[in-house]
Design a protein around this motif. Structure first.
Motif, PDB file in Angstrom:
ATOM      1  N   THR A  41       0.838  -1.194   0.000  1.00  0.00           N
ATOM      2  CA  THR A  41       0.000   0.000   0.000  1.00  0.00           C
ATOM      3  C   THR A  41       0.872   1.242   0.000  1.00  0.00           C
ATOM      4  O   THR A  41       1.970   1.260   0.574  1.00  0.00           O
ATOM      5  N   TYR A 256      -4.270  -0.356   5.256  1.00  0.00           N
ATOM      6  CA  TYR A 256      -4.501  -1.438   4.308  1.00  0.00           C
ATOM      7  C   TYR A 256      -6.000  -1.641   4.091  1.00  0.00           C
ATOM      8  O   TYR A 256      -6.812  -1.451   5.001  1.00  0.00           O
ATOM      9  N   LYS A 257      -6.340  -2.033   2.871  1.00  0.00           N
ATOM     10  CA  LYS A 257      -7.722  -2.376   2.582  1.00  0.00           C
ATOM     11  C   LYS A 257      -8.095  -3.638   3.366  1.00  0.00           C
ATOM     12  O   LYS A 257      -7.259  -4.494   3.630  1.00  0.00           O
ATOM     13  N   ARG A 315     -10.501   0.740   4.950  1.00  0.00           N
ATOM     14  CA  ARG A 315      -9.086   0.594   5.285  1.00  0.00           C
ATOM     15  C   ARG A 315      -8.913   0.506   6.797  1.00  0.00           C
ATOM     16  O   ARG A 315      -9.577   1.229   7.553  1.00  0.00           O
TER      17      ARG A 315
END
Length: 374
Positions: A41, A256-257, A315
């Motif tokens: 990311t 982060y997703k 996220r």
């Protein structure tokens, strides 16, 4: 142009085109070149504990011995406020304390005096009782002699008066004892009040000392200053932002997703590059996960129950510790953009690593030999 040449040129162009497409897919990490074990990311930044330095009292700034972006040590003077008023307040508080202590000492003396008066009153009562007993005996003897005609009436009256006087003296001494005991009780009550006054005066002295100490604003810990927001001669009040202190401790927060977190665990190795360091690579470890997505901490939360709905991958902030003993880490400061890659192909050998939402102990100290390939 011969037909076979045109066909060859077409194949060459097609080959170059495919090569270009594969290069783009490789550079961007897209299938078939995507590494599913490396979660990457660009939504990541270096973070630190940025502390706001503010005065706790009002006054004119008389000295600013530091400069913008200067490295300071814990306890080093950053700003000094005019302390003349606070010095006099401290002296006044000390004088009040001294006066209260003298009053308490006088109360101690008064209590001793009152106790002595009680003992004196008790002695006087004993003496009055003895005198009353003598007067009673004299009166009885005289009364018997007077009844037989051996004593004059005047003598009998004299002893009767002496008995009454001794009886009245005893009553007076008993009353004096009650007064003396009441004086002792009053003195003790006053002494408690004076002790409270001394304690209050001591507290005022301590508060004045604290205020005087606060005229000298010092660094709470080692770190680097931001811009100095005050200057000599400026009048500041409590809460005025004077400067910022950035300690040496830093870490990385990568957002982060949620679709990238399935195999991510505390303790997994991380590689990140820093834009400001010409994309220099550094190493770290996943330290902990946020207990909720970033949208849950936003001031204005969206209501997905109204209107049309479009699913958006949320996220989750992931805190990453930076491994020690690396070169050029002194150039990393909070706010810098980084690109992180978590290698989810590693797992903790003892299986104690926890996933999203874990409140486990930070794993910055986990060594590489404790990690094993899947």
């Amino acid at each position: 142009m011969p037909k076979f040449l045109r066909t060859f040129a077409t194949y060459v162009a097609l080959a170059f085109g495919l090569c270009g497409i594969f290069i783009v897919l490789y550079v961007w990490g897209l299938p078939p070149f995507s590494a599913t074990d490396l979660q990457r990311t660009e939504d990541a930044y270096i973070r630190g504990q940025v502390t706001t330095i503010s005065p706790q009292l009002a006054g004119y700034v008389v000295e600013v011995p530091v400069q913008d972006y200067q490295h300071v040590k814990a306890g080093q003077t950053l700003i000094r406020i005019d302390d003349r008023i606070y010095v006099q307040q401290l002296e006044q508080a000390k004088a009040t304390l001294q006066e209260a202590e003298v009053s308490l000492e006088n109360a101690d003396s008064n209590e001793e005096t009152a106790n002595a008066q009680v003992e004196q009153a008790k002695a006087e009562i004993a003496s009055a009782k003895a005198a009353l007993e003598i007067a009673r005996l004299n009166l009885e003897r005289t009364s018997k002699l007077h009844e037989k005609g051996f004593a004059a009436t005047s003598l009998a009256d004299e002893y009767r008066a002496a008995f009454d006087q001794a009886e009245a003296s005893l009553a007076a001494q008993k009353a004096a004892l009650i007064v003396a005991e009441q004086t002792v009780r009053t003195t003790k009550v006053n002494r408690k009040s004076l002790k409270a006054a001394v304690a209050s005066a001591k507290a005022q002295v301590e508060l004045a000392e604290i205020d005087l100490e606060h005229t000298r604003i010092t660094a709470p810990r080692d770190g680097t200053l931001g811009s100095i927001g005050v200057h000599v001669g400026q009048y500041v009040t409590a809460g005025t932002t004077a400067t910022y202190l950035v300690p040496n401790e830093i870490w990385v927060v990568a957002n982060y997703k949620e679709t990238q977190l399935a195999n991510m665990r505390v303790g997994q190795p991380v590689t990140f590059t820093v834009d400001a360091q010409n994309n220099a690579a550094f190493s770290g470890h996943v330290e902990r996960f946020s207990p909720a997505t970033g949208s849950e901490f936003s001031v204005l939360k969206s209501d997905n129950s109204t209107g049309n709905f479009t699913k958006v991958a949320q996220r989750v902030p992931v805190r990453i510790s930076i491994d020690s003993n690396q070169d050029h880490t002194e150039g990393l400061v909070p706010g810098m953009s980084v690109i992180t890659e978590v290698n989810t192909a590693y797992k903790i050998a003892d299986g104690t690593a926890a996933g999203v939402g874990s409140l486990s102990t930070p794993a910055s100290g986990i060594k590489t030999q404790n990690l094993a390939r899947r």
